[in-house]
Write an enzyme that holds these catalytic residues in place. Structure first.
Site, PDB file in Angstrom:
ATOM      1  N   GLY A 171       0.763  -1.233   0.000  1.00 15.20           N
ATOM      2  CA  GLY A 171       0.000   0.000   0.000  1.00 15.20           C
ATOM      3  C   GLY A 171       0.795   1.283   0.000  1.00 15.20           C
ATOM      4  O   GLY A 171       0.371   2.262   0.611  1.00 15.20           O
ATOM      5  N   SER A 172       1.942   1.338  -0.707  1.00  7.85           N
ATOM      6  CA  SER A 172       2.690   2.597  -0.731  1.00  7.85           C
ATOM      7  C   SER A 172       1.925   3.667  -1.519  1.00  7.85           C
ATOM      8  O   SER A 172       1.934   4.848  -1.140  1.00  7.85           O
ATOM      9  CB  SER A 172       4.092   2.397  -1.305  1.00  7.85           C
ATOM     10  N   ASN A 173       1.250   3.283  -2.594  1.00  8.31           N
ATOM     11  CA  ASN A 173       0.415   4.258  -3.296  1.00  8.31           C
ATOM     12  C   ASN A 173      -0.803   4.634  -2.464  1.00  8.31           C
ATOM     13  O   ASN A 173      -1.258   5.783  -2.496  1.00  8.31           O
ATOM     14  CB  ASN A 173      -0.003   3.717  -4.659  1.00  8.31           C
ATOM     15  N   LEU A 182     -10.776  -7.542 -12.843  1.00  6.19           N
ATOM     16  CA  LEU A 182     -12.194  -7.263 -12.653  1.00  6.19           C
ATOM     17  C   LEU A 182     -12.969  -7.609 -13.921  1.00  6.19           C
ATOM     18  O   LEU A 182     -12.478  -7.422 -15.032  1.00  6.19           O
ATOM     19  CB  LEU A 182     -12.394  -5.786 -12.295  1.00  6.19           C
ATOM     20  N   GLU A 225       5.029   7.658  -9.123  1.00  7.98           N
ATOM     21  CA  GLU A 225       3.673   7.176  -8.859  1.00  7.98           C
ATOM     22  C   GLU A 225       3.092   7.871  -7.632  1.00  7.98           C
ATOM     23  O   GLU A 225       1.914   8.249  -7.607  1.00  7.98           O
ATOM     24  CB  GLU A 225       3.679   5.664  -8.638  1.00  7.98           C
ATOM     25  N   ASP A 271      -5.336  -2.693 -18.593  1.00 13.69           N
ATOM     26  CA  ASP A 271      -4.453  -1.533 -18.706  1.00 13.69           C
ATOM     27  C   ASP A 271      -4.832  -0.635 -19.884  1.00 13.69           C
ATOM     28  O   ASP A 271      -3.962  -0.091 -20.575  1.00 13.69           O
ATOM     29  CB  ASP A 271      -2.988  -1.969 -18.801  1.00 13.69           C
ATOM     30  N   ARG A 313      -6.300  -8.281  -8.654  1.00  5.99           N
ATOM     31  CA  ARG A 313      -7.379  -9.112  -9.169  1.00  5.99           C
ATOM     32  C   ARG A 313      -7.908  -8.488 -10.455  1.00  5.99           C
ATOM     33  O   ARG A 313      -8.106  -7.265 -10.523  1.00  5.99           O
ATOM     34  CB  ARG A 313      -8.541  -9.219  -8.169  1.00  5.99           C
ATOM     35  N   ARG A 322     -15.460 -14.893  -9.698  1.00  2.44           N
ATOM     36  CA  ARG A 322     -15.273 -13.447  -9.713  1.00  2.44           C
ATOM     37  C   ARG A 322     -16.583 -12.699  -9.520  1.00  2.44           C
ATOM     38  O   ARG A 322     -16.613 -11.638  -8.883  1.00  2.44           O
ATOM     39  CB  ARG A 322     -14.600 -13.016 -11.019  1.00  2.44           C
ATOM     40  N   HIS A 354      -0.609   2.440 -13.292  1.00  2.00           N
ATOM     41  CA  HIS A 354       0.164   1.379 -13.947  1.00  2.00           C
ATOM     42  C   HIS A 354       1.605   1.841 -14.097  1.00  2.00           C
ATOM     43  O   HIS A 354       1.858   2.977 -14.522  1.00  2.00           O
ATOM     44  CB  HIS A 354      -0.428   1.081 -15.326  1.00  2.00           C
TER      45      HIS A 354
END
Length: 216
Positions: free
Chosen positions: A14-16, A95, A176, A147, A93, A67, A111
């Site tokens: 979780g750095s972003n 989606l 980022e 992406d 994951r 899913r 990304h």
């Protein structure tokens, strides 16, 4: 103006997420993270959220048959929190098209490459192998294809002659942490909108120019 209600989806450290938390807890922020959701029970990002006083939920994908049922549980939590925007921050994951369409133009991702180049995994290794001179990161609205989607903000860094994937990745990650909060802020301030499959900006030229300078 009421703050934009945001949820962040994570799977790891979780750095972003931390960069988004720092922006949202700053005085005068136009956005508020109301829930952090992880599909991994012991993801360290959950601790980051708790330290910031943000509610967390674990929705372990292994507890669901597929899913669709997993995403239904995810959607129920988002709906209960009246979430207006979902940020993917290391959410590992894929989606379904149904979920992405349900959240169209309300779902963003970061990304580690200059899209549309180097979609998928191992972007730093591939950038070095291809011999590109610049690499970077992209924040974009999510579309069903992996992406893809309208680009909100990009930042670039030079690829140095003796770069390793690890060294290059560290410089990209630093960018980022700058552009993801910027993208969220622009959306919350209603300074970007999607027209067709492109992002249109409203009075942010100087801000954008300062954001995309290499190693800025």
């Amino acid at each position: 103006m009421a703050k934009l209600r945001v949820a962040v989806l994570i799977s790891g450290g979780g750095s972003n997420l931390q960069a988004l938390l720092d922006m949202c807890t700053a005085e005068g922020s136009p956005a508020e993270i109301v829930r952090v959701i992880s599909n991994v029970p012991d993801a360290y990002g959950l601790e980051r959220a708790k330290e910031a006083g943000v509610s967390t939920t674990v929705i372990n994908h292994k507890d669901y048959d597929g899913r669709e049922s997993f995403e239904e549980a995810l959607h129920q939590v988002l709906d209960s929190e009246r979430v207006q925007l979902v940020c993917l921050a290391g959410f590992m994951r894929l989606l379904t098209d149904t979920f992405v369409q349900k959240w169209k133009d309300r779902l963003i991702n970061i990304h580690p490459a200059l899209l549309p180049s180097f979609k998928g995994l191992h972007t730093h290794e591939r950038a070095i192998e291809e011999g590109v001179k610049f690499h970077g990161a992209t924040v974009h609205f999510v579309r069903p294809a992996m992406d893809e989607g309208p680009i909100i903000v990009q930042a670039c860094v030079p690829v140095l002659p003796n770069d390793t994937p690890e060294e290059l990745g560290k410089r990209v990650l630093a960018q980022e942490h700058k552009i993801y909060p910027l993208a969220l802020k622009l959306i919350a301030e209603r300074k970007v909108r999607v027209s067709g499959e492109k992002v249109v900006y409203n009075g942010v030229d100087n801000l954008m120019n300062s954001a995309i300078n290499p190693e800025g």
